[in-house]
Scaffold this motif. Structure first.
Motif, PDB file in Angstrom:
ATOM      1  N   ASP A  10      29.922  36.412  54.781  1.00 56.36           N
ATOM      2  CA  ASP A  10      30.219  35.119  54.576  1.00 56.36           C
ATOM      3  C   ASP A  10      29.917  34.816  53.140  1.00 56.36           C
ATOM      4  OD1 ASP A  10      30.621  32.480  55.608  1.00 56.36           O
ATOM      5  OD2 ASP A  10      28.738  32.117  54.674  1.00 56.36           O
ATOM      6  N   THR A  11      29.235  35.423  52.536  1.00 53.49           N
ATOM      7  CA  THR A  11      28.834  35.239  50.997  1.00 53.49           C
ATOM      8  C   THR A  11      29.839  36.301  50.159  1.00 53.49           C
ATOM      9  OG1 THR A  11      26.997  34.099  51.428  1.00 53.49           O
ATOM     10  CG2 THR A  11      27.210  35.074  49.090  1.00 53.49           C
ATOM     11  N   ALA A  12      29.392  37.641  50.423  1.00 55.40           N
ATOM     12  CA  ALA A  12      29.807  38.672  49.463  1.00 55.40           C
ATOM     13  C   ALA A  12      31.345  39.040  49.626  1.00 55.40           C
ATOM     14  CB  ALA A  12      28.965  40.075  49.698  1.00 55.40           C
ATOM     15  N   VAL A  13      32.042  38.268  50.880  1.00 57.39           N
ATOM     16  CA  VAL A  13      33.117  38.324  50.886  1.00 57.39           C
ATOM     17  C   VAL A  13      34.189  37.749  49.823  1.00 57.39           C
ATOM     18  CG1 VAL A  13      33.507  36.447  52.193  1.00 57.39           C
ATOM     19  CG2 VAL A  13      35.129  38.070  52.732  1.00 57.39           C
ATOM     20  N   HIS A  14      33.726  37.020  49.213  1.00 54.28           N
ATOM     21  CA  HIS A  14      34.192  36.254  47.922  1.00 54.28           C
ATOM     22  C   HIS A  14      34.283  37.264  46.642  1.00 54.28           C
ATOM     23  CE1 HIS A  14      34.895  32.157  48.983  1.00 54.28           C
ATOM     24  NE2 HIS A  14      33.647  31.814  49.584  1.00 54.28           N
ATOM     25  N   ASP A  15      33.134  38.041  46.494  1.00 55.21           N
ATOM     26  CA  ASP A  15      32.966  38.906  45.526  1.00 55.21           C
ATOM     27  C   ASP A  15      33.850  40.103  45.604  1.00 55.21           C
ATOM     28  OD1 ASP A  15      30.267  37.779  44.035  1.00 55.21           O
ATOM     29  OD2 ASP A  15      30.363  37.483  46.187  1.00 55.21           O
TER      30      ASP A  15
ATOM     31  N   PHE B  65      40.361  32.029  49.565  1.00 57.62           N
ATOM     32  CA  PHE B  65      39.640  32.881  48.498  1.00 57.62           C
ATOM     33  C   PHE B  65      39.968  31.913  47.244  1.00 57.62           C
ATOM     34  CE2 PHE B  65      40.111  36.988  51.287  1.00 57.62           C
ATOM     35  CZ  PHE B  65      38.682  36.881  51.394  1.00 57.62           C
ATOM     36  N   MET B  66      39.273  30.858  47.087  1.00 59.34           N
ATOM     37  CA  MET B  66      39.609  29.893  45.816  1.00 59.34           C
ATOM     38  C   MET B  66      39.467  30.491  44.731  1.00 59.34           C
ATOM     39  SD  MET B  66      36.660  29.736  47.051  1.00 59.34           S
ATOM     40  CE  MET B  66      34.895  29.600  46.476  1.00 59.34           C
ATOM     41  N   ARG B  67      38.369  31.504  44.540  1.00 59.38           N
ATOM     42  CA  ARG B  67      38.090  31.834  43.375  1.00 59.38           C
ATOM     43  C   ARG B  67      39.273  32.367  42.590  1.00 59.38           C
ATOM     44  NH1 ARG B  67      32.508  35.473  43.223  1.00 59.38           N
ATOM     45  NH2 ARG B  67      31.492  33.638  44.242  1.00 59.38           N
TER      46      ARG B  67
ATOM     47  N   PHE C 122      20.846  28.985  60.522  1.00 59.03           N
ATOM     48  CA  PHE C 122      21.380  29.916  61.455  1.00 59.03           C
ATOM     49  C   PHE C 122      21.962  31.153  60.493  1.00 59.03           C
ATOM     50  CE2 PHE C 122      25.543  28.819  59.636  1.00 59.03           C
ATOM     51  CZ  PHE C 122      25.532  27.593  59.487  1.00 59.03           C
ATOM     52  N   TYR C 123      21.820  31.109  59.214  1.00 54.32           N
ATOM     53  CA  TYR C 123      22.179  32.268  58.373  1.00 54.32           C
ATOM     54  C   TYR C 123      21.787  33.547  58.912  1.00 54.32           C
ATOM     55  CZ  TYR C 123      24.846  33.421  54.313  1.00 54.32           C
ATOM     56  OH  TYR C 123      26.085  33.931  53.510  1.00 54.32           O
ATOM     57  N   THR C 124      22.588  34.542  59.300  1.00 53.64           N
ATOM     58  CA  THR C 124      22.018  36.039  59.721  1.00 53.64           C
ATOM     59  C   THR C 124      22.158  36.794  58.433  1.00 53.64           C
ATOM     60  OG1 THR C 124      24.343  36.602  60.187  1.00 53.64           O
ATOM     61  CG2 THR C 124      22.606  35.610  61.943  1.00 53.64           C
TER      62      THR C 124
ATOM     63  N   ASN D 105      25.923  23.714  44.207  1.00 54.03           N
ATOM     64  CA  ASN D 105      26.495  24.234  45.184  1.00 54.03           C
ATOM     65  C   ASN D 105      27.957  24.747  45.035  1.00 54.03           C
ATOM     66  OD1 ASN D 105      26.172  25.962  47.380  1.00 54.03           O
ATOM     67  ND2 ASN D 105      24.798  24.794  48.468  1.00 54.03           N
ATOM     68  N   TRP D 106      28.636  25.318  46.004  1.00 54.94           N
ATOM     69  CA  TRP D 106      29.907  25.630  45.644  1.00 54.94           C
ATOM     70  C   TRP D 106      30.782  24.458  45.710  1.00 54.94           C
ATOM     71  CZ3 TRP D 106      32.124  23.927  50.067  1.00 54.94           C
ATOM     72  CH2 TRP D 106      31.241  23.792  51.325  1.00 54.94           C
ATOM     73  N   PRO D 107      30.634  23.397  46.279  1.00 56.66           N
ATOM     74  CA  PRO D 107      31.633  22.098  45.873  1.00 56.66           C
ATOM     75  C   PRO D 107      31.846  21.722  44.648  1.00 56.66           C
ATOM     76  CG  PRO D 107      30.191  21.729  47.976  1.00 56.66           C
ATOM     77  CD  PRO D 107      29.748  22.984  47.259  1.00 56.66           C
TER      78      PRO D 107
ATOM     79  N   GLU E 285      40.510  29.217  56.126  1.00 59.65           N
ATOM     80  CA  GLU E 285      39.386  29.362  55.270  1.00 59.65           C
ATOM     81  C   GLU E 285      38.958  30.865  55.327  1.00 59.65           C
ATOM     82  OE1 GLU E 285      37.478  28.643  52.931  1.00 59.65           O
ATOM     83  OE2 GLU E 285      38.056  26.780  52.342  1.00 59.65           O
ATOM     84  N   LYS E 286      38.286  31.185  54.253  1.00 58.79           N
ATOM     85  CA  LYS E 286      37.804  32.685  54.404  1.00 58.79           C
ATOM     86  C   LYS E 286      36.596  32.759  55.522  1.00 58.79           C
ATOM     87  CE  LYS E 286      33.930  32.579  53.095  1.00 58.79           C
ATOM     88  NZ  LYS E 286      32.436  32.026  53.305  1.00 58.79           N
ATOM     89  N   PRO E 287      36.493  33.944  56.134  1.00 55.96           N
ATOM     90  CA  PRO E 287      37.239  34.862  56.242  1.00 55.96           C
ATOM     91  C   PRO E 287      38.467  34.911  56.968  1.00 55.96           C
ATOM     92  CG  PRO E 287      35.580  35.291  57.745  1.00 55.96           C
ATOM     93  CD  PRO E 287      35.231  34.173  57.164  1.00 55.96           C
TER      94      PRO E 287
ATOM     95  N   VAL F 272      27.815  38.698  40.313  1.00 54.36           N
ATOM     96  CA  VAL F 272      26.623  37.896  40.786  1.00 54.36           C
ATOM     97  C   VAL F 272      26.693  36.577  41.683  1.00 54.36           C
ATOM     98  CG1 VAL F 272      24.295  36.827  40.175  1.00 54.36           C
ATOM     99  CG2 VAL F 272      25.062  38.657  38.830  1.00 54.36           C
ATOM    100  N   HIS F 273      26.210  36.491  42.808  1.00 55.79           N
ATOM    101  CA  HIS F 273      26.578  35.468  43.813  1.00 55.79           C
ATOM    102  C   HIS F 273      25.289  34.885  44.349  1.00 55.79           C
ATOM    103  CE1 HIS F 273      29.487  34.041  47.162  1.00 55.79           C
ATOM    104  NE2 HIS F 273      28.685  33.226  46.752  1.00 55.79           N
ATOM    105  N   ARG F 274      24.650  33.900  43.638  1.00 57.03           N
ATOM    106  CA  ARG F 274      23.368  33.236  44.170  1.00 57.03           C
ATOM    107  C   ARG F 274      23.736  31.862  44.748  1.00 57.03           C
ATOM    108  NH1 ARG F 274      20.258  34.922  38.359  1.00 57.03           N
ATOM    109  NH2 ARG F 274      20.469  37.228  38.722  1.00 57.03           N
ATOM    110  N   ASN F 275      23.262  31.938  45.879  1.00 55.48           N
ATOM    111  CA  ASN F 275      23.195  30.363  46.507  1.00 55.48           C
ATOM    112  C   ASN F 275      21.677  29.732  46.287  1.00 55.48           C
ATOM    113  OD1 ASN F 275      25.272  30.808  49.441  1.00 55.48           O
ATOM    114  ND2 ASN F 275      25.647  31.092  47.184  1.00 55.48           N
ATOM    115  N   PRO F 276      21.560  28.537  46.241  1.00 54.00           N
ATOM    116  CA  PRO F 276      20.200  27.797  46.294  1.00 54.00           C
ATOM    117  C   PRO F 276      19.666  28.122  47.571  1.00 54.00           C
ATOM    118  CG  PRO F 276      22.088  26.120  46.459  1.00 54.00           C
ATOM    119  CD  PRO F 276      22.538  27.415  46.170  1.00 54.00           C
TER     120      PRO F 276
END
Ligand code: NAD
Ligand code: ISE
Length: 332
Positions: free
Chosen positions: A170-175, A123-125, A161-163, A267-269, A94-96, A152-156
């Motif tokens: 964790d998020t922008a790595v996909h973009d 990197f499933m995109r 624990f998200y820093t 969400n992502w799933p 899984e990423k990263p 644009v990457h928006r999560n609900p």
């Protein structure tokens, strides 16, 4: 013929991948699972008829495991990917790929020394039909040279624990990965701007990340992780004489009572079901012949190096250059 898979990390996505391998797709079966949370792993093992193995290393070396899926937390990926390469077993990570450039380089070095690709990064995109169509359009030349890419990457919402670093690694790595892939280019410098913080979140959210690409194109990435209304993924490339945009992910728009309505994925799933299934179809096909396809350890390295530069750019609020090793011929 079915081949046997061991899964390390039985949290959210680990369980999704187990269901995908055991129930959705043909060709593979999960026979062993492992997680530092032994209680969680024991429950998952009994639910899916797999053997519980105490450590990830023991799982990798099990004689009944032909290939490995790593779905544990990012900082633990390196040890399991290296163990899989040492055992000569294909590994889906899984990423990263890993959280530092040095960790990724150790994986690259081990894979090259082994002599054959074994690593596929999640990197499933790259398997999403929308992004694939956009890449085909860019590569056809019909837009002219790509000049700008807007992502644009928006999560609900995100877990407690998200820093703030996780907005980047964790998020922008996909973009970052999809920008490199769409533009067939690498990142040369990164700037990160902090917007007025969303009062629903706990820190610097949203961020605007600017990537300067080696070939001169510019990418802007909005990362917002507490938008509340759904999982909203957008992308548009602007070229010399044309533009291409991801279509809305909702396949239907309803117009009634003077209103237009549609659905935003939860969400992502939900948004990436097709992409997750197709990345695993590709993995099963390659891994069952002892190798790997799709996003490589090089892609994992390049994305992590750009993320590290973005973390530094964010911390120092200065434009930060990206320094990469030369791409080994092995990955060309
Ligand atoms: P999670 O917290 O739900 O699950 C992670 C699991 O790893 C936990 O059960 C934890 O106990 C286990 N773990 C931690 N350290 C371990 C170790 N040393 N050995 C074995 N197990 C260990 O997290 P998640 O959301 O399932 O994310 C897991 C990975 O998947 C992360 O790398 C994440 O970035 C990635 N992910 C990718 C996508 C995607 O869209 N491709 C979506 C979600 C998560
Ligand atoms: C998660 O780990 C993912 O990879 C999702 O695709 C992403 O949208 C989310 O921000 C991450 O936390």
């Amino acid at each position: 013929m079915s081949f046997n898979v061991g899964v390390i990390g039985t949290g959210m996505i680990g369980q999704e991948h187990i269901v995908r391998l055991n129930q959705t797709l043909p060709g593979a079966k999960v026979v062993a699972v492992s997680d530092v949370d032994q209680t969680l792993a024991a429950g998952v093992a009994s639910r899916y008829g797999a053997r519980l193995v105490e450590t990830g290393e023991d799982l990798v070396s099990s004689s009944d495991v032909d290939a490995v899926v790593v779905a544990s937390w990012g900082p633990t990926h390196e040890q399991y990917v290296l163990a899989s390469i040492a055992a000569g077993k294909p590994v889906f990570c899984e990423k990263p790929l890993a959280t530092t450039a040095d960790s990724c380089r150790r994986i690259i070095d081990a894979e090259i020394a082994f002599g054959r690709r074994l690593v596929q990064v999640g990197f499933m995109r790259q398997y999403d039909v929308g992004y694939m169509a956009m890449k085909q359009t860019i590569d056809s030349g019909s837009l002219g040279a790509p000049l700008l890419y807007h992502s644009v990457h928006r999560n609900p919402t995100v877990p407690s624990f998200y820093t703030s670093d996780m907005l980047i690694n964790d998020t922008a790595v996909h973009d970052i990965d999809i920008s490199r892939w769409l533009l067939s280019d690498e990142v040369s410098a990164v700037t990160v701007l902090k917007a007025r913080p969303n009062s629903r979140g706990g820190g610097a959210d949203p961020l605007l990340i600017i990537l300067e690409m080696v070939g001169g194109a510019i990418v802007d990435i909005e990362v917002s992780v507490n938008v509340g209304y759904g999982y909203d993924i957008r992308g548009e490339v602007s070229g010399e004489w044309g533009a291409a945009e991801l279509a809305a992910s909702n396949p239907i728009v309803v117009k009634t009572n003077g209103e237009t309505r549609g659905r935003v994925p939860g969400n992502w799933p939900e948004r990436f079901t097709q992409a997750f299934n197709d990345e695993f179809r590709a993995w099963i096909a390659a891994a069952s012949t002892g190798t790997a396809a799709g996003p490589s350890a090089w892609d994992g390295y390049a994305a992590t190096v750009a993320c590290q530069a973005a973390l530094q750019a964010n911390a120092t609020q200065t434009r930060t250059s990206v320094t990469m090793i030369e791409r080994p011929g092995f990955y060309s």
